[in-house]
Motif scaffolding. Structure first.
Motif, PDB file in Angstrom:
ATOM      1  N   LEU A  24      -4.558  -7.382   3.838  1.00  0.00           N
ATOM      2  CA  LEU A  24      -3.407  -7.340   2.930  1.00  0.00           C
ATOM      3  C   LEU A  24      -2.577  -8.619   2.968  1.00  0.00           C
ATOM      4  O   LEU A  24      -1.659  -8.781   2.185  1.00  0.00           O
ATOM      5  N   GLN A  46      -5.522  -2.158  -5.283  1.00  0.00           N
ATOM      6  CA  GLN A  46      -5.523  -1.213  -4.168  1.00  0.00           C
ATOM      7  C   GLN A  46      -4.724  -1.791  -2.993  1.00  0.00           C
ATOM      8  O   GLN A  46      -3.948  -1.085  -2.352  1.00  0.00           O
ATOM      9  N   GLU A  47      -4.878  -3.084  -2.745  1.00  0.00           N
ATOM     10  CA  GLU A  47      -4.122  -3.740  -1.678  1.00  0.00           C
ATOM     11  C   GLU A  47      -2.634  -3.710  -1.961  1.00  0.00           C
ATOM     12  O   GLU A  47      -1.824  -3.506  -1.060  1.00  0.00           O
ATOM     13  N   GLY A  84      -1.016  -1.466  -3.666  1.00  0.00           N
ATOM     14  CA  GLY A  84      -0.570  -0.098  -3.391  1.00  0.00           C
ATOM     15  C   GLY A  84      -0.327   0.125  -1.905  1.00  0.00           C
ATOM     16  O   GLY A  84       0.688   0.699  -1.501  1.00  0.00           O
ATOM     17  N   LYS A  85      -1.241  -0.357  -1.079  1.00  0.00           N
ATOM     18  CA  LYS A  85      -1.081  -0.234   0.370  1.00  0.00           C
ATOM     19  C   LYS A  85       0.116  -1.044   0.852  1.00  0.00           C
ATOM     20  O   LYS A  85       0.861  -0.604   1.730  1.00  0.00           O
ATOM     21  N   GLU A 140       3.346   0.700   0.110  1.00  0.00           N
ATOM     22  CA  GLU A 140       3.556   1.762   1.089  1.00  0.00           C
ATOM     23  C   GLU A 140       4.062   1.188   2.415  1.00  0.00           C
ATOM     24  O   GLU A 140       4.986   1.737   3.028  1.00  0.00           O
ATOM     25  N   LEU A 141       3.489   0.066   2.857  1.00  0.00           N
ATOM     26  CA  LEU A 141       3.954  -0.570   4.095  1.00  0.00           C
ATOM     27  C   LEU A 141       5.427  -0.957   4.004  1.00  0.00           C
ATOM     28  O   LEU A 141       6.187  -0.793   4.957  1.00  0.00           O
ATOM     29  N   LYS A 171       6.870  11.120   1.892  1.00  0.00           N
ATOM     30  CA  LYS A 171       5.834  10.390   1.148  1.00  0.00           C
ATOM     31  C   LYS A 171       5.025  11.290   0.220  1.00  0.00           C
ATOM     32  O   LYS A 171       4.576  10.846  -0.830  1.00  0.00           O
TER      33      LYS A 171
END
Length: 129
Positions: free
Chosen positions: A50, A79-80, A82-83, A86-87, A102
């Motif tokens: 990421l 997709q990265e 999105g991650k 979230e982080l 969440k």
């Protein structure tokens, strides 16, 4: 000069409004703090996969003049992102904690927190084309 650690902690966070769950709902107040990307990297909270997306989106790289249109998006990078969003929610949310809500958070709420964390929505404009 003396200082109180509790007072400093209180100053390190603030309340922001995030969108309600449905159109027309009143905004929801949550408590957040600014994340430290450097601290997240040092603690291994941003996986190597990421890092490129993180540096592109936050401008934490050598090229401080990066523009949203310069970000190269493909299915993997989406997709990265999105991650990564979230982080940032995990790193920023003080009350309530991200892990506690969440499962009910909306995309708009997550995006609002990410915008707060990274300094605004300008960096996300290219995703909305």
């Amino acid at each position: 000069m003396s200082f109180n650690v509790d007072e400093l902690r209180a100053k390190a966070s603030k309340e922001i409004d995030i969108p309600g769950f449905f159109d027309g709902d009143e905004p929801i107040k949550i408590k957040v703090k600014k994340p430290s990307m450097m601290a997240m990297m040092a603690q291994g909270k941003i996986p190597n996969t990421l890092m490129d997306a993180a540096t592109q989106l936050t401008g934490e790289n050598k090229n401080k003049n990066i523009k949203p249109e310069d970000i190269n998006l493909n299915d993997d990078s989406l997709q990265e992102i999105g991650k990564l969003m979230e982080l940032y929610c995990i790193a920023c949310m003080v009350e309530p904690l991200y892990d506690d809500i969440k499962d009910i958070m909306t995309d708009e709420q997550i995006t609002k927190i990410f915008e707060f964390a990274t300094g605004g929505g300008e960096k996300l404009k290219s995703f909305r084309k």
